[in-house]
Design an enzyme around this catalytic site. Structure first.
Site, PDB file in Angstrom:
ATOM      1  N   LYS A  79       3.758  20.997 -12.883  1.00 19.33           N
ATOM      2  CA  LYS A  79       2.902  22.176 -12.923  1.00 19.33           C
ATOM      3  C   LYS A  79       1.603  21.815 -13.617  1.00 19.33           C
ATOM      4  O   LYS A  79       1.603  20.981 -14.529  1.00 19.33           O
ATOM      5  CB  LYS A  79       3.592  23.313 -13.712  1.00 19.33           C
ATOM      6  CG  LYS A  79       3.128  24.696 -13.322  1.00 19.33           C
ATOM      7  CD  LYS A  79       3.927  25.222 -12.134  1.00 19.33           C
ATOM      8  CE  LYS A  79       3.591  26.654 -11.794  1.00 19.33           C
ATOM      9  NZ  LYS A  79       4.508  27.185 -10.779  1.00 19.33           N
ATOM     10  N   LEU A 184       2.448  44.060  -8.279  1.00 18.94           N
ATOM     11  CA  LEU A 184       2.191  44.328  -6.864  1.00 18.94           C
ATOM     12  C   LEU A 184       1.153  43.356  -6.303  1.00 18.94           C
ATOM     13  O   LEU A 184       0.265  43.733  -5.540  1.00 18.94           O
ATOM     14  CB  LEU A 184       1.732  45.776  -6.683  1.00 18.94           C
ATOM     15  CG  LEU A 184       2.773  46.823  -7.084  1.00 18.94           C
ATOM     16  CD1 LEU A 184       2.144  48.216  -7.172  1.00 18.94           C
ATOM     17  CD2 LEU A 184       3.935  46.835  -6.085  1.00 18.94           C
TER      18      LEU A 184
HETATM   19  C1  HCI Z   1       6.142  27.938  -7.167  1.00 19.11           C
HETATM   20  O1  HCI Z   1       7.094  28.197  -6.430  1.00 19.11           O
HETATM   21  O2  HCI Z   1       6.094  28.374  -8.319  1.00 19.11           O
HETATM   22  C2  HCI Z   1       5.044  27.034  -6.713  1.00 19.11           C
HETATM   23  C3  HCI Z   1       5.227  26.617  -5.297  1.00 19.11           C
HETATM   24  C4  HCI Z   1       4.682  25.256  -5.064  1.00 19.11           C
HETATM   25  C5  HCI Z   1       5.511  24.313  -4.535  1.00 19.11           C
HETATM   26  C6  HCI Z   1       5.035  23.068  -4.294  1.00 19.11           C
HETATM   27  C7  HCI Z   1       3.731  22.753  -4.576  1.00 19.11           C
HETATM   28  C8  HCI Z   1       2.913  23.699  -5.113  1.00 19.11           C
HETATM   29  C9  HCI Z   1       3.375  24.963  -5.341  1.00 19.11           C
END
Ligand code: HCI
Length: 353
Positions: A79, A184
Site C-alpha cells: 500500500k 455513500l
Molecule cells: C483494495 O482492495 O483495497 C485495493 C485494490 C487494489 C488491488 C491491486 C492493486 C491496487 C489496488
C-alpha cells in the site's frame, strides 16, 4: 507508538520520503511478495502526523496480503500513502501533478516490486498520470488501456457477501431486510442500489449531504453520520473509513451481521472476539472487499473478461461460507477463521493457531 508499529510489523519493507517543495510525505509499504509482486492502492489524505501515515500504510499493506490470498490472486500485499500538506481540493493542478510525478519516481526506485492502483483519494485519472511517468499502476482509465474503476466489482462482492451473511443468520431473502450503510462513495452507493433491487430497507449516512440526497432519492432513510452506529439493523455495512468497530462498539451495536468494503474495520482482534461472543456474523473485510482486487488483477494480469471477473467476485460468497464453517468447526471467531484461511493460501498453515 510508532516504535510499536515498526517493531510489531511483519512485512518486508517500508520506504518513506518527504519532499520539501510540495510538502508531501510519501510512504510505500511492501508487506509480502510471497504470492507475487506486492499490489494495493495509493491512499491520499491529510494525516495528523507522519507516524499516523506510516501506521496506516503498514496496516493497510498487511490487509492487502490477506485480501490477495483470500481471493487466491497471484499477488502480494502493499500500500502507498501520500500525506498531503492541505486538502486535495485546495491543491493547484500542477502541484498535485508534481506530487504524482514524485510518487511515480519513488515507485520506479522500487523497481516494480510494488504495483499501485486507486484507493481513497485517488482515481483512474491519477493512475493514468502515474503510469505516464513510467511507474506500474493498475486501474488506469479504459481510454488509457486500463480496466477502469474497480468500485462496481467491489460493490458486487460486498453484495454477495451481504446475501451470504444474511443467510448465515437465517435471513434467506433481502426483501425487508434492514441494511445500515455507512459511506455513500462509489462503492457504498452501489451497495445501496444492489440491495434496494432486492427489496431491502436501507438506512444510510455520509458526511456529504449531496450523496445522502441521492440515496434518499433511491428510497433510503438518511440518518446523521454520528447516528449510524446506533441504528438497529440486520446488516451493518461499513463502506467509509476503517477502525469503526472497537470493543465498545462491538459490545453495543444492534445488528446481526457486519459486512462492508472499508479496510481494517476492526480496531483489533478483541473487537472481532466480542462480535463472535455476541453471535454477530462478521464477513471479514479482507474477504468481503476483495472484488476490487479481483477486478484489477483479473482484467490486467490474468486476462479475464468482465464475465469471468463477475464469476470470481461472486465466489466471495463461497469463501465466506467456508469461513463460517471453519469458525463453527474450530470454535473460533469469523475474523480468526478468515485469517487462518488466508494463511493457508499463503502456505503458512496453522501459523496463527
Ligand atoms: C483494495 O482492495 O483495497 C485495493 C485494490 C487494489 C488491488 C491491486 C492493486 C491496487 C489496488
Amino acid at each position: 507508538s510508532i516504535e510499536d508499529v515498526i517493531t510489531g510489523w511483519d512485512g518486508s519493507l517500508v520506504a518513506t520520503r518527504y519532499d520539501r517543495e510540495t510538502g508531501a510525505f510519501f510512504v510505500v509499504a511492501i508487506h509480502s511478495r510471497e504470492r507475487g509482486p506486492a499490489a494495493g492502492g495509493t491512499r491520499v489524505k491529510q494525516y495528523d502526523s507522519y507516524a499516523d501515515a506510516v501506521t496506516d500504510a503498514t496496516r493497510l499493506a498487511g490487509a492487502m496480503t490477506l485480501k490477495m490470498a483470500a481471493a487466491d490472486l497471484p499477488m502480494g500485499g502493499g500500500k502507498a500513502v501520500i500525506a498531503l500538506p492541505a486538502p486535495r481540493r485546495e491543491l493547484a493542478d500542477d502541484h498535485w501533478r508534481r506530487i504524482l510525478e514524485l510518487h511515480a519516481e519513488n515507485l520506479k526506485t522500487l523497481g516494480g516490486s510494488y504495483w499501485t492502483g486507486p484507493d481513497l483519494g485517488t482515481s483512474s485519472a491519477d493512475m493514468d498520470v502515474v503510469c505516464g511517468f513510467g511507474a506500474p499502476a493498475f486501474g488506469r482509465s479504459e481510454a488509457a488501456g486500463g480496466s477502469g474503476s474497480s468500485a462496481p466489482a467491489t460493490a458486487l462482492g460486498v453484495h454477495v457477501a451481504i446475501v451470504a451473511s444474511a443467510a448465515e443468520v437465517g435471513i434467506d431473502d433481502l426483501a425487508g431486510c434492514r441494511i445500515a450503510v455507512q459511506g455513500l462513495g462509489a462503492v457504498g452507493m452501489e451497495v445501496v442500489e444492489l440491495a434496494r433491487k432486492d427489496g431491502a430497507h436501507l438506512i444510510v449516512t455520509d458526511i456529504d449531504p449531496v450523496l445522502c440526497e441521492r440515496a434518499a432519492a433511491l428510497g433510503a432513510e438518511v440518518v446523521p453520520p454520528d447516528a449510524i452506529l446506533g441504528v438497529e439493523s440486520d446488516v451493518f455495512s461499513p463502506c467509509a473509513v476503517g477502525g469503526v468497530i472497537d470493543v465498545d462498539v462491538a459490545r453495543t451495536i444492534r445488528t446481526r451481521a457486519v459486512v462492508g468494503s472499508a479496510n481494517n474495520v476492526l480496531t483489533d482482534t478483541a473487537a472481532g472476539d466480542e462480535l463472535a461472543r455476541r453471535g454477530i456474523v462478521l464477513a471479514p473485510d479482507f474477504v468481503a472487499s476483495g472484488g476490487g482486487a479481483i477486478h484489477l488483477i483479473g482484467r490486467e494480469v490474468l486476462g479475464w473478461t468482465a464475465e469471468e471477473v463477475a464469476t470470481h467476485v461472486e465466489g466471495i460468497a463461497d469463501t465466506l461460507r467456508e469461513v463460517f464453517v471453519r469458525s463453527r468447526v474450530g470454535g473460533i471467531s469469523h475474523d480468526h477463521a478468515a485469517r487462518d484461511l488466508a494463511d493457508e493460501r499463503l502456505g503458512r498453515a496453522g501459523s496463527r493457531v
